[in-house]
Design a protein around this motif. Structure first.
Motif, short mmCIF file in Angstrom:
data_model
loop_
_atom_site.label_atom_id
_atom_site.label_comp_id
_atom_site.label_asym_id
_atom_site.label_seq_id
_atom_site.Cartn_x
_atom_site.Cartn_y
_atom_site.Cartn_z
N ASN A 1 135.98 32.37 -15.94
CA ASN A 1 136.78 32.71 -15.57
C ASN A 1 136.86 33.11 -14.01
O ASN A 1 137.73 32.55 -13.25
CB ASN A 1 137.31 33.58 -16.14
CG ASN A 1 138.13 32.47 -17.03
OD1 ASN A 1 137.98 31.90 -17.71
ND2 ASN A 1 138.25 33.96 -17.93
N LEU A 2 135.85 33.66 -13.36
CA LEU A 2 135.71 34.59 -12.60
C LEU A 2 134.94 33.44 -11.27
O LEU A 2 135.42 33.35 -10.42
CB LEU A 2 134.94 35.41 -12.32
CG LEU A 2 135.38 36.94 -12.78
CD1 LEU A 2 133.31 37.89 -13.01
CD2 LEU A 2 136.27 37.48 -11.83
N VAL B 1 136.40 29.70 -11.47
CA VAL B 1 137.80 29.23 -11.59
C VAL B 1 138.03 30.17 -10.77
O VAL B 1 139.05 29.33 -9.40
CB VAL B 1 137.72 29.22 -12.40
CG1 VAL B 1 139.41 28.00 -12.41
CG2 VAL B 1 137.25 28.06 -13.80
N ALA B 2 138.48 31.30 -10.73
CA ALA B 2 139.24 32.31 -10.08
C ALA B 2 139.26 31.95 -8.13
O ALA B 2 139.57 31.67 -7.38
CB ALA B 2 139.33 33.30 -10.36
N VAL C 1 138.94 28.89 -6.81
CA VAL C 1 140.73 28.27 -6.32
C VAL C 1 141.83 29.22 -5.34
O VAL C 1 141.89 28.91 -4.53
CB VAL C 1 141.81 28.55 -7.66
CG1 VAL C 1 143.32 28.11 -7.54
CG2 VAL C 1 141.07 27.64 -8.56
N GLY C 2 140.38 30.29 -5.01
CA GLY C 2 141.31 31.13 -3.85
C GLY C 2 140.58 30.57 -2.86
O GLY C 2 141.22 30.48 -1.76
#
Length: 58
Positions: free
Chosen positions: A6-7, A9-10, A13-14
């Motif tokens: 999740n980190l 992916v975040a 994306v950012g």
């Protein structure tokens, strides 16, 4: 592993949104190949840094 994924992916994306908006703001055009190169470089550096820190602490 789920939290780490999740980190990743975040962060991806950012960083991608930041790259796209900055490129559009300064050049007015978007090139998908340059974004792909940025994405591969970003993920490579991020993963490499994580492995380096694991090697240093483990």
């Amino acid at each position: 592993m789920d939290i780490r994924r999740n980190l990743y992916v975040a962060a991806f994306v950012g960083a991608s949104l930041s790259y796209i908006f900055n490129v559009l703001a300064f050049t007015g055009t978007f090139d998908g190949f340059r974004w792909f190169v940025f994405a591969v470089g970003f993920l490579g550096v991020t993963f490499g840094f994580e492995k380096f820190m694991g090697w240093q602490t483990g």
